[in-house]
Design an enzyme around this catalytic site. Structure first.
Site, PDB file in Angstrom:
ATOM      1  N   LEU A 138      71.193  44.580  39.042  1.00 49.68           N
ATOM      2  CA  LEU A 138      70.336  45.155  40.077  1.00 49.68           C
ATOM      3  C   LEU A 138      69.044  45.211  39.680  1.00 49.68           C
ATOM      4  O   LEU A 138      67.968  44.918  40.469  1.00 49.68           O
ATOM      5  CB  LEU A 138      70.982  46.678  40.207  1.00 49.68           C
ATOM      6  CG  LEU A 138      70.112  47.452  41.178  1.00 49.68           C
ATOM      7  CD1 LEU A 138      70.350  47.170  42.429  1.00 49.68           C
ATOM      8  CD2 LEU A 138      70.386  49.008  40.988  1.00 49.68           C
ATOM      9  N   GLU A 375      69.555  53.270  33.567  1.00 53.11           N
ATOM     10  CA  GLU A 375      70.153  54.098  34.422  1.00 53.11           C
ATOM     11  C   GLU A 375      69.353  55.250  34.625  1.00 53.11           C
ATOM     12  O   GLU A 375      69.517  56.359  34.913  1.00 53.11           O
ATOM     13  CB  GLU A 375      71.344  54.517  33.760  1.00 53.11           C
ATOM     14  CG  GLU A 375      72.337  53.596  33.227  1.00 53.11           C
ATOM     15  CD  GLU A 375      72.861  52.430  33.880  1.00 53.11           C
ATOM     16  OE1 GLU A 375      72.436  52.619  35.226  1.00 53.11           O
ATOM     17  OE2 GLU A 375      73.515  51.661  33.706  1.00 53.11           O
TER      18      GLU A 375
END
Length: 401
Positions: A138, A375
């Site tokens: 990502l 994250e």
């Protein structure tokens, strides 16, 4: 790691009383694995930048890979059991909890949540055993906090998809068998949306290069990924994911594991400081007899216990199906921030010896700097909570979970 110190840290608050027998069993299995298979080699592996791939199959045999998923060879364990495993693995090293997160919470969860039945049957059983390794693409070189601005593209060319672009800081990519790649996809009808693609890494045009020069996560693998005309069949797309909600649902799984995992690193640092405080003598008595040292130990212990209790609360919410992204942000922000503070205080108690590899504190401290960033940085989670509190988004709502 001092056995006596571990016993004290674990029993003063009696966390075990809040767990089920099954949860305690998972925790003990993970603690044994961390103690016997990771701790004896981790300092050398960190120093030499070595990823011990032979442990992957052992993690699979223990049931840790994708353990929170149901079926397809996965253990189907509860959220709290999974969190306890993350805590124990990260008490040895963040890199190994990260491996379990990338494999299970990101790559496997993406296929499990959004994949076709054929994709699930093909990949998940082999990933659960560690026979196949997955990665999750990502983040891009221009920045990880704004996935809506991704430049990786996918376009239809007849019956095929063609992917072009670049990803950065992709865990496991150079050793992975399959990559879940997120791209801005333009379909044959001209419609555009962020879609996920299951990409066998042997596909022509896919390349992954490990990032060198890291002073953190040195026993782990993170890569630059290049996609140059990667051709995939039409059924390579994840049918259940359209838009950023797809990858965000997987990120929240990984963030949940971090809430627990960071407390494992914190516990390891606290144990090291406590053991040293009880044995090192200065001015004729152990430094643990000094009020300032006891004050630091008490504060470290309180923050550790608060962090674990928060993780446990989030785990119970997750098991009930009511856990929200904002609640996960509370946990990720608090756990990593407090774990770093505990590591800093532990280093001060260890004095000069604290900067050596005789103790795990500097290694944990360095690793936690990475955990703090991936994250979702502190700032991203602060903005998520700010939006929750005020009802006003201080960022592009398309970019943040």
């Amino acid at each position: 790691m001092s056995t006596d110190s571990t016993l004290i840290v674990d029993t003063v608050f009696d966390l075990d009383a809040l767990l089920t027998d099954e949860e305690r069993s998972w925790q003990q299995k993970a603690r044994t694995f961390a103690t016997e298979r990771i701790l004896p080699v981790i300092e050398d592996d960190f120093e030499s930048k070595y990823f011990r791939r032979e442990l992957v199959a052992e993690l699979g045999a223990a049931g840790f890979l994708g353990m929170h998923l149901q079926g397809y060879g996965c253990a189907g364990a509860g959220a709290v059991a999974y969190g306890l495993v993350c805590l124990e693995l990260e008490s040895a090293d963040s890199g190994w909890r990260t491996f379990v997160s990338v494999q299970g919470s990101l790559a496997m969860s993406a296929i499990y949540k959004h994949g076709s039945e054929e994709q699930k049957q093909h990949w998940l059983p082999r990933m659960a055993t560690g026979e196949a390794i997955g990665c999750f693409g990502l983040t891009e070189p221009s920045g990880g906090s704004d996935p809506a601005a991704m430049t990786t593209t996918a376009r239809r060319d007849g019956e095929e998809w063609v992917l072009d672009g670049a990803k950065r800081w992709i865990g496991l990519a150079s050793i992975a068998d399959v990559a879940v790649i997120w791209a801005k996809a333009t379909d044959s009808d001209g419609s555009t949306a962020v879609r996920g693609f299951v990409v066998p890494t042997e596909t022509e045009g896919f390349s992954a290069t490990p990032i060198d020069g890291k002073l953190s996560m040195r026993a782990s693998i993170q890569c630059d990924v290049t996609l140059e005309g990667v051709r995939l069949p039409a059924d390579a797309v994840l049918p259940g994911a359209r838009g950023l909600s797809g990858p965000f649902s997987c990120l929240n799984e990984a963030r949940y594991g971090i809430v627990w995992g960071a407390m494992g690193a914190a516990r390891s640092c606290l144990e090291a400081a406590l053991g040293r405080a009880r044995t090192r003598e200065v001015f004729g008595e152990p430094i643990g007899a000094r009020q300032l040292v006891q004050g630091k130990l008490a504060d470290m212990f309180v923050e550790y216990e608060k962090g674990v209790l928060l993780a446990l609360h989030l785990g119970r919410l997750k098991e009930r199906g009511t856990l929200t992204p904002a609640q996960i942000s509370v946990g990720k922000l608090n756990s990593v921030r407090e774990a770093l503070h505990i590591a800093h205080e532990a280093r001060s108690i260890l004095a000069g010896d604290g900067i050596t590899s005789a103790f795990p504190v500097m290694r944990h401290m360095a690793n936690l700097e990475s955990v703090r960033t991936y994250e979702g940085t502190d700032e991203i989670h602060q903005l998520v909570l700010g939006r929750e509190l005020t009802g006003i988004a201080a960022f592009s709502s398309a970019s943040v979970a």
